[in-house]
Design a protein around this motif. Sequence first.
Motif, PDB file in Angstrom:
ATOM      1  N   HIS A  53     102.974 -58.323 112.001  1.00  0.00           N
ATOM      2  CA  HIS A  53     103.977 -59.217 111.534  1.00  0.00           C
ATOM      3  C   HIS A  53     103.065 -60.607 111.137  1.00  0.00           C
ATOM      4  N   VAL A  54     101.852 -60.894 112.084  1.00  0.00           N
ATOM      5  CA  VAL A  54     101.265 -62.373 111.275  1.00  0.00           C
ATOM      6  C   VAL A  54     100.523 -61.870 109.933  1.00  0.00           C
ATOM      7  N   MET A  55     100.046 -60.796 109.697  1.00  0.00           N
ATOM      8  CA  MET A  55      99.384 -60.336 108.689  1.00  0.00           C
ATOM      9  C   MET A  55     100.495 -60.323 107.353  1.00  0.00           C
ATOM     10  N   LEU A  56     101.545 -59.914 107.508  1.00  0.00           N
ATOM     11  CA  LEU A  56     102.366 -59.810 106.691  1.00  0.00           C
ATOM     12  C   LEU A  56     102.913 -61.119 106.272  1.00  0.00           C
ATOM     13  N   SER A  57     103.216 -62.070 107.345  1.00  0.00           N
ATOM     14  CA  SER A  57     103.549 -63.377 107.048  1.00  0.00           C
ATOM     15  C   SER A  57     102.468 -64.310 106.220  1.00  0.00           C
ATOM     16  N   LEU A  58     101.210 -63.745 106.753  1.00  0.00           N
ATOM     17  CA  LEU A  58     100.150 -64.646 105.730  1.00  0.00           C
ATOM     18  C   LEU A  58      99.992 -63.929 104.245  1.00  0.00           C
ATOM     19  N   VAL A  59     100.368 -62.693 103.992  1.00  0.00           N
ATOM     20  CA  VAL A  59     100.397 -62.272 102.834  1.00  0.00           C
ATOM     21  C   VAL A  59     101.658 -63.020 102.052  1.00  0.00           C
ATOM     22  N   ILE A  60     102.568 -63.052 102.526  1.00  0.00           N
ATOM     23  CA  ILE A  60     103.833 -63.639 101.892  1.00  0.00           C
ATOM     24  C   ILE A  60     103.739 -64.997 101.499  1.00  0.00           C
ATOM     25  N   LEU A  61     102.802 -65.792 102.588  1.00  0.00           N
ATOM     26  CA  LEU A  61     102.560 -67.192 102.443  1.00  0.00           C
ATOM     27  C   LEU A  61     101.642 -67.016 101.143  1.00  0.00           C
ATOM     28  N   GLU A  62     100.572 -66.511 101.080  1.00  0.00           N
ATOM     29  CA  GLU A  62      99.845 -66.398  99.930  1.00  0.00           C
ATOM     30  C   GLU A  62     100.468 -66.312  98.594  1.00  0.00           C
ATOM     31  N   GLU A  63     101.349 -65.160  98.682  1.00  0.00           N
ATOM     32  CA  GLU A  63     102.123 -64.972  97.469  1.00  0.00           C
ATOM     33  C   GLU A  63     102.920 -66.227  96.839  1.00  0.00           C
ATOM     34  N   ASN A  64     103.472 -66.860  97.963  1.00  0.00           N
ATOM     35  CA  ASN A  64     104.174 -67.967  97.972  1.00  0.00           C
ATOM     36  C   ASN A  64     103.340 -69.243  97.210  1.00  0.00           C
ATOM     37  N   LYS A  65     102.079 -69.524  97.707  1.00  0.00           N
ATOM     38  CA  LYS A  65     101.482 -70.397  97.039  1.00  0.00           C
ATOM     39  C   LYS A  65     101.012 -70.061  95.642  1.00  0.00           C
ATOM     40  N   ARG A  66     100.686 -68.936  95.298  1.00  0.00           N
ATOM     41  CA  ARG A  66     100.478 -68.341  93.848  1.00  0.00           C
ATOM     42  C   ARG A  66     101.670 -68.721  93.019  1.00  0.00           C
ATOM     43  N   GLU A  67     103.069 -68.358  93.602  1.00  0.00           N
ATOM     44  CA  GLU A  67     104.039 -68.656  92.899  1.00  0.00           C
ATOM     45  C   GLU A  67     104.236 -70.289  92.422  1.00  0.00           C
ATOM     46  N   ILE A  68     103.975 -70.937  93.572  1.00  0.00           N
ATOM     47  CA  ILE A  68     104.074 -72.350  93.504  1.00  0.00           C
ATOM     48  C   ILE A  68     103.108 -72.994  92.411  1.00  0.00           C
ATOM     49  N   VAL A  69     101.949 -72.645  92.499  1.00  0.00           N
ATOM     50  CA  VAL A  69     100.930 -72.887  91.535  1.00  0.00           C
ATOM     51  C   VAL A  69     101.309 -72.675  90.293  1.00  0.00           C
ATOM     52  N   MET A  70     101.783 -71.485  89.918  1.00  0.00           N
ATOM     53  CA  MET A  70     102.240 -70.999  88.491  1.00  0.00           C
ATOM     54  C   MET A  70     103.413 -71.769  88.002  1.00  0.00           C
ATOM     55  N   ILE A  71     104.436 -72.213  88.890  1.00  0.00           N
ATOM     56  CA  ILE A  71     105.415 -73.008  88.688  1.00  0.00           C
ATOM     57  C   ILE A  71     104.914 -74.396  88.097  1.00  0.00           C
ATOM     58  N   ARG A  72     104.136 -74.731  88.792  1.00  0.00           N
ATOM     59  CA  ARG A  72     103.400 -76.211  88.650  1.00  0.00           C
ATOM     60  C   ARG A  72     102.747 -76.109  87.246  1.00  0.00           C
ATOM     61  N   ARG A  73     102.119 -74.966  87.054  1.00  0.00           N
ATOM     62  CA  ARG A  73     101.166 -75.019  85.771  1.00  0.00           C
ATOM     63  C   ARG A  73     102.408 -74.974  84.566  1.00  0.00           C
ATOM     64  N   GLU A  74     103.359 -74.160  84.673  1.00  0.00           N
ATOM     65  CA  GLU A  74     104.573 -74.150  83.618  1.00  0.00           C
ATOM     66  C   GLU A  74     105.182 -75.632  83.317  1.00  0.00           C
ATOM     67  N   MET A  75     105.323 -76.144  84.616  1.00  0.00           N
ATOM     68  CA  MET A  75     105.903 -77.615  84.247  1.00  0.00           C
ATOM     69  C   MET A  75     105.005 -78.439  83.634  1.00  0.00           C
ATOM     70  N   TYR A  76     103.654 -78.479  83.989  1.00  0.00           N
ATOM     71  CA  TYR A  76     103.000 -79.159  83.349  1.00  0.00           C
ATOM     72  C   TYR A  76     102.629 -78.954  81.895  1.00  0.00           C
TER      73      TYR A  76
END
Length: 64
Positions: free
Chosen positions: A34-57
Amino acid sequence: MLVRKNSLKKKGYILTEALIAFAITVMMLLMLYHVMLSLVILEENKREIVMIRREMYENKQEEN
């Protein structure tokens, strides 16, 4: 007769302890999964946030 009952009791206790140890091990593995899965999901969310910020920029740069 008494010896058999005692040995059965001992076997029962040993079996019970083994089952409890097995259950605890399974629970620990599930928690780890469960912890490992949560960490993977958090990492994917971080990547998506970075991509969205780049697109906005990039959109802001294009507007200016």
